[in-house]
Design a protein around this motif. Structure first.
Motif, PDB file in Angstrom:
ATOM      1  N   GLU A 386       0.819  -1.204   0.000  1.00 28.86           N
ATOM      2  CA  GLU A 386       0.000   0.000   0.000  1.00 28.86           C
ATOM      3  C   GLU A 386       0.861   1.266   0.000  1.00 28.86           C
ATOM      4  OE1 GLU A 386      -3.198   0.053   2.770  1.00 28.86           O
ATOM      5  OE2 GLU A 386      -3.772  -2.044   2.404  1.00 28.86           O
ATOM      6  N   THR A 387       2.063   1.184   0.582  1.00 31.96           N
ATOM      7  CA  THR A 387       2.967   2.332   0.527  1.00 31.96           C
ATOM      8  C   THR A 387       3.377   2.638  -0.905  1.00 31.96           C
ATOM      9  OG1 THR A 387       3.821   1.820   2.738  1.00 31.96           O
ATOM     10  CG2 THR A 387       5.163   3.249   1.363  1.00 31.96           C
ATOM     11  N   ALA A 388       3.516   1.601  -1.734  1.00 29.64           N
ATOM     12  CA  ALA A 388       3.899   1.816  -3.132  1.00 29.64           C
ATOM     13  C   ALA A 388       2.866   2.673  -3.853  1.00 29.64           C
ATOM     14  CB  ALA A 388       4.069   0.464  -3.836  1.00 29.64           C
ATOM     15  N   PHE A 389       1.584   2.480  -3.581  1.00 36.16           N
ATOM     16  CA  PHE A 389       0.555   3.322  -4.196  1.00 36.16           C
ATOM     17  C   PHE A 389       0.679   4.767  -3.710  1.00 36.16           C
ATOM     18  CE2 PHE A 389      -1.438  -0.849  -4.735  1.00 36.16           C
ATOM     19  CZ  PHE A 389      -1.923  -0.753  -6.028  1.00 36.16           C
ATOM     20  N   LEU A 390       0.953   4.939  -2.426  1.00 35.96           N
ATOM     21  CA  LEU A 390       1.040   6.289  -1.866  1.00 35.96           C
ATOM     22  C   LEU A 390       2.202   7.060  -2.475  1.00 35.96           C
ATOM     23  CD1 LEU A 390       0.242   8.479   0.154  1.00 35.96           C
ATOM     24  CD2 LEU A 390       1.613   7.292   1.875  1.00 35.96           C
ATOM     25  N   ILE A 391       3.402   6.469  -2.499  1.00 37.88           N
ATOM     26  CA  ILE A 391       4.549   7.203  -3.026  1.00 37.88           C
ATOM     27  C   ILE A 391       4.442   7.378  -4.535  1.00 37.88           C
ATOM     28  CG2 ILE A 391       6.010   6.382  -1.154  1.00 37.88           C
ATOM     29  CD1 ILE A 391       7.393   4.580  -3.251  1.00 37.88           C
ATOM     30  N   ILE A 410      -3.503   7.197  -6.495  1.00 38.21           N
ATOM     31  CA  ILE A 410      -4.113   7.358  -5.177  1.00 38.21           C
ATOM     32  C   ILE A 410      -5.472   6.665  -5.123  1.00 38.21           C
ATOM     33  CG2 ILE A 410      -5.052   9.037  -3.567  1.00 38.21           C
ATOM     34  CD1 ILE A 410      -2.038   8.913  -3.559  1.00 38.21           C
ATOM     35  N   GLN A 411      -6.274   6.807  -6.171  1.00 39.12           N
ATOM     36  CA  GLN A 411      -7.583   6.163  -6.177  1.00 39.12           C
ATOM     37  C   GLN A 411      -7.453   4.643  -6.182  1.00 39.12           C
ATOM     38  OE1 GLN A 411      -9.382   8.048  -9.611  1.00 39.12           O
ATOM     39  NE2 GLN A 411     -10.393   9.607  -8.355  1.00 39.12           N
ATOM     40  N   GLU A 412      -6.485   4.128  -6.937  1.00 37.21           N
ATOM     41  CA  GLU A 412      -6.262   2.680  -6.922  1.00 37.21           C
ATOM     42  C   GLU A 412      -5.773   2.229  -5.547  1.00 37.21           C
ATOM     43  OE1 GLU A 412      -6.855   0.351  -9.196  1.00 37.21           O
ATOM     44  OE2 GLU A 412      -7.791   1.867 -10.471  1.00 37.21           O
ATOM     45  N   GLY A 413      -4.917   3.026  -4.924  1.00 42.42           N
ATOM     46  CA  GLY A 413      -4.450   2.682  -3.581  1.00 42.42           C
ATOM     47  C   GLY A 413      -5.564   2.660  -2.563  1.00 42.42           C
ATOM     48  N   LEU A 450      -5.920   9.838   1.464  1.00 38.49           N
ATOM     49  CA  LEU A 450      -7.090  10.710   1.441  1.00 38.49           C
ATOM     50  C   LEU A 450      -6.679  12.179   1.471  1.00 38.49           C
ATOM     51  CD1 LEU A 450      -9.478   8.769   3.853  1.00 38.49           C
ATOM     52  CD2 LEU A 450      -9.836   9.170   1.421  1.00 38.49           C
ATOM     53  N   CYS A 451      -5.641  12.514   2.234  1.00 37.83           N
ATOM     54  CA  CYS A 451      -5.116  13.887   2.224  1.00 37.83           C
ATOM     55  C   CYS A 451      -4.631  14.270   0.834  1.00 37.83           C
ATOM     56  CB  CYS A 451      -3.975  14.020   3.233  1.00 37.83           C
ATOM     57  SG  CYS A 451      -4.465  13.977   4.970  1.00 37.83           S
ATOM     58  N   GLN A 452      -3.873  13.366   0.219  1.00 36.32           N
ATOM     59  CA  GLN A 452      -3.355  13.656  -1.113  1.00 36.32           C
ATOM     60  C   GLN A 452      -4.476  13.760  -2.137  1.00 36.32           C
ATOM     61  OE1 GLN A 452      -0.524  14.583  -1.844  1.00 36.32           O
ATOM     62  NE2 GLN A 452      -0.256  14.319  -4.044  1.00 36.32           N
ATOM     63  N   LEU A 453      -5.480  12.909  -2.022  1.00 36.67           N
ATOM     64  CA  LEU A 453      -6.594  12.955  -2.968  1.00 36.67           C
ATOM     65  C   LEU A 453      -7.357  14.270  -2.842  1.00 36.67           C
ATOM     66  CD1 LEU A 453      -8.248  11.424  -5.105  1.00 36.67           C
ATOM     67  CD2 LEU A 453      -9.640  10.510  -3.249  1.00 36.67           C
TER      68      LEU A 453
END
Length: 753
Positions: A386-391, A410-413, A450-453
């Motif tokens: 899940e970290t891979a999706f965030l970064i 981000i949406q996929e994560g 969610l913050c990034q989105l």
């Protein structure tokens, strides 16, 4: 991210008693077979020996519903075992051997630590778990005594030292724990096995990096100990352990904020992990001027090949994943997305090759150059996944276009994080605290996404979606107990939303409240959130000159505030480089100086692919050429117009304003550019183009009216909100002004939900 040398991470090594074996089902052959131990043999086996083997039979993973009942049964069995053994006659018939007695004490300490990790050892715990802390202490003392008295058991003494260290860390006695482990490490000789040495060193690192309110982390000594461990592993040709040390060093430096040392550490960690990237010829271009020498445009070389998970060692794969994640974060922080991109691509290739399947529960059995194997617990693969999706979403800075990659990642994560039936296996020797830590990390990763989105939606002028993301963020933070940790970030996003909607007073309150909440929560005045809030406040005050706004500052005060923020931005590093240039240009006196600073800002945003900020800088630069170089200004305005349309471009062309739709992208910027085009067309005698642009401006003006008419749930700052969200606000000794900021921040977050 690396968790090594933790409780029970050294199974089957001399640092712990031999692991109790399970009773096997049947021998090979036809038919049902027979029990491995016959009933008559069991009747002849003394009760203490049966009881000491019982915990190994009852063991369950920490996420299993029978884990706590198994702990209770195991603890009872060991208590009865030691009680029977101590009450036997003088002849000692049926008693435990010295090695079995030592093993019983070791298992008592391990089971007891699992009970403490489950939160059952306090005064509010069940009756069977009360007093377990003293039982652990007594078991460690008795086990240490046996190892000191019996020569054949002396190799097991470090095991009890490690158990004592874990107990001290659980009690937050970090200084005592550090002194204990340092003394143990100093007593090592060449006869000690590598597994024993490495385990003690990693536990020592954990103690040095642990911190509390009264005992800060000792980063300097941790780096020194890590260097010694790396040298020991290199001299013994344990290259995987040496690579793990370099990856851990990289993580420590990044966490401590030693960014001037991170670049060299990143290169060393990549080389040790077998990751090779070469510098492209474009590295000598002007876009890389002023950056560190190693920050160049890089592409994966032909020697960087994808590992086969079936043949590669799990520790090597884990180290590669860790280093790739850290290097992507570092190069993104340094505003070098072209350097981060090949590393991110290779990270995705590793994950797609099922590399995480080589260590599904986060435990890796490492074969060393000599001696027994060593069990190392690394970051759980689900956390890495899940970290891979965030970064990936963070490293892609461009938010323009119909399907920006940052939003897609981000949406996929978030979709992965919300999987109902996701499998998160845990090792058999884990504790409930391990489950809680993984769950907490996954919750934080989801909150970060969610913050990034929400930020992406705000930059794309997708305000309905931004409010939905904020609502989900607040609900998630309250549900998972992260509200206090994310309060300042939530208020900062609220400030950006209000600022984008033209709600100047609300935005100002949010900026001030975000900075206050961050500082009151332990953040420094130079932290990212505090600095971002101050930048937003200065930009808001600059853009509100001539408009009604509460607490207006005069020009001299505003200039002093701006220059102070400029100094903080310079110390903030590459993420604030473009903002620094913009604020410097605002207060520059000469036109040439202004142009040079804006040119440096546009180069910075182009290098880091930040089209959102690049559109603003183009608008500022084009305004300076309207009267002196209209052709040049028109080129910049066209580029700015395209970016304004792209900052919110819909999936379908039919929804765009130019094709009869209502989606306009960034309406304020688009309207400003449109009015400048009308001015240029009329000056050049292009009345037909001016008329067409005026028609487009009508649609943009309607969009602006809709934007300014939106309700952001603004509330009076004189009314304090009820604290019904679980956030405990300390009001004792807080001034009325500061308490009002708490109330404002809390009320605004309640309005959103």
């Amino acid at each position: 991210m690396l968790k090594t040398g933790l409780l029970m991470d050294t199974l089957n090594t001399p640092t712990r008693p031999p692991r109790p074996s399970r009773l096997k089902g049947a021998h090979k052959g036809k038919g049902r077979g027979r029990p491995l131990i016959a009933a008559t043999e069991l009747n002849k086996t003394p009760a203490p020996i049966l009881l000491v083997d019982l915990p190994g039979i009852l063991s369950h993973p920490p996420d299993h519903p029978n884990h706590i009942p198994a702990l209770k049964a195991s603890l009872d069995a060991l208590q009865q075992c030691l009680a029977i053994h101590s009450n036997l006659g003088s002849d000692g018939s049926g008693s435990l051997s010295l090695e079995q007695e030592m093993r019983a004490y070791g298992m008592m300490s391990e089971i007891g630590m699992k009970v403490l990790a489950a939160g059952l050892g306090g005064q509010d715990g069940p009756d069977w778990a009360k007093g377990v802390e003293s039982e652990i202490d007594n078991a460690i003392n008795e086990g240490t005594r046996l190892c000191q008295q019996i020569a054949s058991l002396r190799p097991h003494k470090p095991y009890f030292t490690l158990m004592r260290a874990h107990l001290l860390m659980w009690q937050h006695q970090f200084k005592t724990c550090r002194a204990l482990l340092k003394r143990e490490i100093g007593n090592f000789t060449s006869s000690d096995s590598p597994a024993t040495v490495y385990t003690c060193y990693f536990t020592y690192l954990s103690a040095l990096l642990a911190s509390s309110l009264t005992q800060p982390a000792d980063t300097s000594n941790a780096l020194q100990a890590l260097t010694k461990l790396q040298n020991i592993a290199t001299s013994r040709e344990d290259n995987d352990i040496a690579a793990l040390c370099l990856a851990t060093r990289l993580q420590i430096l990044m966490r401590a904020g030693f960014w001037d040392l991170v670049g060299e550490a990143c290169e060393a960690a990549e080389a040790a992990a077998g990751l090779k990237f070469y510098a492209d010829a474009a590295a000598n271009s002007s876009s890389t001027l002023g950056t560190p020498e190693h920050l160049v445009n890089a592409q994966p070389s032909s020697s960087t090949t994808l590992d086969n998970p079936t043949t590669s060692k799990p520790l090597q794969i884990s180290t590669k994943l860790q280093v790739l994640i850290l290097s992507v974060i570092y190069y993104t922080y340094m505003s070098q997305p072209k350097v981060a991109s090949p590393r991110l691509t290779f990270l995705h290739q590793l994950l797609d090759s099922d590399a995480l399947g080589t260590f599904p529960d986060g435990c890796i059995d490492v074969t060393l150059s000599s001696g027994p194997t060593m069990l190392i617990r690394v970051t759980h693969p689900r956390v890495l996944y899940e970290t891979a999706f965030l970064i990936s979403g963070l490293s892609k800075r461009d938010v323009a276009g119909r399907k920006p990659r940052c939003r897609v990642f981000i949406q996929e994560g978030l979709g992965v994080a919300d999987e109902v039936d996701k499998m998160v296996p845990f090792p058999l020797n884990g504790s409930i605290r391990d489950v809680q830590e993984v769950d907490e990390r996954l919750n934080k990763i989801k909150a970060d996404m969610l913050c990034q989105l929400a930020s992406i939606h705000i930059m794309r002028s997708e305000f309905n979606e931004a409010e939905d993301a904020l609502t989900n963020l607040i609900a998630h933070a309250r549900t998972t107990g992260l509200f206090r940790s994310f309060a300042s970030r939530i208020v900062l996003i609220q400030a950006h939303l209000a600022h984008a909607l033209g709600k100047a007073d609300r935005a100002l309150q949010c900026y001030q409240s975000a900075g206050f909440l961050e500082r009151s929560g332990g953040g420094s005045s130079s932290s990212f959130i505090v600095l971002s809030a101050r930048i937003g406040e200065v930009i808001l005050r600059l853009s509100s000159q001539g408009q009604p706004i509460n607490n207006r500052a005069d020009e001299a005060e505003l200039k002093a505030m701006s220059l102070e923020v400029v100094g903080e931005c310079r110390r903030g590093g590459p993420p604030f480089e473009a903002v620094t240039r913009i604020l410097e240009a605002v207060w520059a006196t000469g036109i040439v100086d202004v142009k040079n600073k804006l040119k440096a800002a546009i180069e910075s945003t182009s290098r880091c692919q930040d089209n959102h900020l690049r559109a603003l800088i183009l608008a500022l630069m084009s305004n300076m050429y309207l009267l002196t170089a209209s052709d040049h200004a028109q080129v910049m305005l066209k580029t700015c117009q395209q970016l304004a349309i792209g900052l919110g471009a819909p999936l379908n062309n039919e929804d765009e304003l130019a094709n009869g739709g209502t989606v306009v992208g960034n309406a304020p910027l688009g309207l400003w550019v449109g009015e400048k085009f009308v001015e240029l067309y009329r000056r050049n005698g292009q009345d037909e183009k001016a008329e067409r642009q005026m028609q487009i401006n009508l649609g943009l003006r309607e969009a602006m009216d809709r934007l300014l008419g939106r309700d952001t749930g603004d509330t009076s700052t004189e009314t304090a909100a009820e604290n019904d969200d679980g956030m405990e606000v300390e009001v004792g000794g807080v001034s009325q002004k500061h308490q009002q900021k708490f109330d404002i921040a809390e009320q605004m977050m309640m309005d959103t939900s």
